[in-house]
Design an enzyme around this catalytic site. Sequence first.
Site, PDB file in Angstrom:
ATOM      1  CG  HIS A 206      -1.719  -1.200   1.389  1.00 37.15           C
ATOM      2  ND1 HIS A 206      -1.392  -2.186   2.293  1.00 37.15           N
ATOM      3  CD2 HIS A 206      -2.837  -1.624   0.749  1.00 37.15           C
ATOM      4  CE1 HIS A 206      -2.280  -3.164   2.221  1.00 37.15           C
ATOM      5  NE2 HIS A 206      -3.153  -2.863   1.281  1.00 37.15           N
ATOM      6  N   GLY A 391      -1.777   6.569   2.668  1.00 40.04           N
ATOM      7  CA  GLY A 391      -2.227   7.748   1.939  1.00 40.04           C
ATOM      8  C   GLY A 391      -3.707   7.829   1.654  1.00 40.04           C
ATOM      9  CB  SER A 436     -11.645   4.543   9.645  1.00 41.59           C
ATOM     10  OG  SER A 436     -10.344   5.067   9.545  1.00 41.59           O
ATOM     11  N   GLY A 477      -9.731  -1.541  18.854  1.00 38.86           N
ATOM     12  CA  GLY A 477      -8.401  -1.362  18.285  1.00 38.86           C
ATOM     13  C   GLY A 477      -7.285  -1.933  19.126  1.00 38.86           C
ATOM     14  N   GLY A 549      -5.137   9.354  12.206  1.00 42.68           N
ATOM     15  CA  GLY A 549      -6.345   8.994  12.945  1.00 42.68           C
ATOM     16  C   GLY A 549      -6.633   9.971  14.065  1.00 42.68           C
TER      17      GLY A 549
END
Length: 572
Positions: A206, A391, A436, A477, A549
């Site tokens: 990624h 990104g 998220s 999380g 975040g």
Amino acid sequence: MVAGMLAVHSDILMPAGQTGRVLVARHGARPNKVGIVIGGGSGHEPAFAGYVGQGLADAAALGNVFASPPPEPILEATRAADNGAGILYLYGNYAGDVMNFDMAAELARAEGIEIRSVPVADDVASAPAERANERRGIAGDFFVFKAAGAAADLGYDLDGVERVARKANEYVSTMGVALSSCSIPQTLRPNFELGHDEMEIGLGVHGEPGIRRGKVESADRITDVLMEHILGDLKLPEGQQVAVLVNGLGSTSPMELYIVFRRVKEILDRRGIGICRSFVGEYVTSMEMAGASVTVFRLDDELRTLLDHPCNGFALRVKETSADPGATRRLPDSVAAASAEPVADDAGIRRRDLGGPVSASRFRGMIRVVADRIDLNADWLSELDGVIGDGDHGVTMQYGWAAVRHMLDETPDDMPVDATSRLIAKTFLDAVGASSGPLYATAFTRAAEAVSGQDNLDAKAMLAFFEAAAEGIRARGKTEAGDKTMIDAWLPAIGNARAAVQEGKDVGNCLAAAAAGAEQGMKATANMEARRGRSSKLGKRSLGHIDPGAASSFIVFDGLYRGFVQGGGNEG
């Protein structure tokens, strides 16, 4: 893309569910066969749909570009792949995938389906051997999918298929190099910058930073470096048999990939290690990134048999499939059609008016301002994420909050705060996936529980709302203060809000204090070394950069305060 895949490969694949994100194998299904469900972000084609077919996975759930699929398509894929013998989930070891597949597993178990999960973790650049469970999953997916799919096709039970997947995961190591960046379609910007004469060793698929950047070297020298790390990890004895995959990342020519393979073989030959199966080409890409990865898969008799077992996916065919491929799959209406929507209202709950200024309609107005502020700052969030992540954080948040805004437009303005919050959770999760999605979905679900049955929220109720949301984020999380994540903005925001409530301040002052605390916490993340999430692989290289975040969390708190003020509240 999905429509194109179905048009070309209708002999192998068919759709399931209503999300438009699930592809199912037409052949190979039979009673009491373990189902294999794979999935992950788009942009890695032919992964993941290319590994669906007889002898491979039974279904794949596809996410947005570089983002995990949400739980709903994973659940649709699970129902479609269920033959009564349990389901094994296989996916790359990324926080978003882990959370989304875990949430889908919880939902599937509630329907009586037994679920096991094996996150693939083969990228030797992302963590040392003693922390191999923290590694990213990259091209090693290919071998784990193949071995597990063959085991299921041969009739192994769920314990056996899981065992094979875990062994394959343990026996596979990958490392890559990038010569140019990739970009996601929504930003049209490179995920990272590389000079025309530079390369990065160990880069993630990624665009996550690798272990070393330097001047471009020859193919032989680059391959030597990759193989040094891989062989140091696998510690293969002389006489060992392996399979090798040389994988192109999107815009590397076959010529270059064959040159790399030639060097891999020279290195293994010198060590007395035999290559019994070879694969060269594009198997797990990264949009248009220039570069390649090398994967070495240690074989024993069982894994070699499974690797040779016939299969038929559009990205991988081994020999001829069996004469009896199994009945062409016909999905029941309950799987092929939409699943029932959850009830958003709270009929039967006795409601209590707290007499505060945050009414149902005002709360929804506050949420609309959050969506507007996220949209305004999406580029900034993606720029922050481009430095220490992949990104796409701004795009992901933009997707999620735009979906929430649309949901608000389509539902009654007097819907209570708790019911609206539950719909926000589902809407955000369905739209986003990634990491998220589960985090915000859990946050708003827990927050809804905290104010269940309460109308016209006061400052104490808003504090309870925030505290429950933060606990949901922390639990989902598995993160704590100082990990350099969104929780590092939430905790100081709540601390400030709690102090305001204890001083007898009103909602406006409480929200203003929370926004100020979130901003303070966001800025403090620049001085933290990441311990969770993708940026944790950077170690000290994450210092000096704000966590994206935490930045989006500040925007949420700031938007809630701005929205409250715009609704006529005390500016504090």
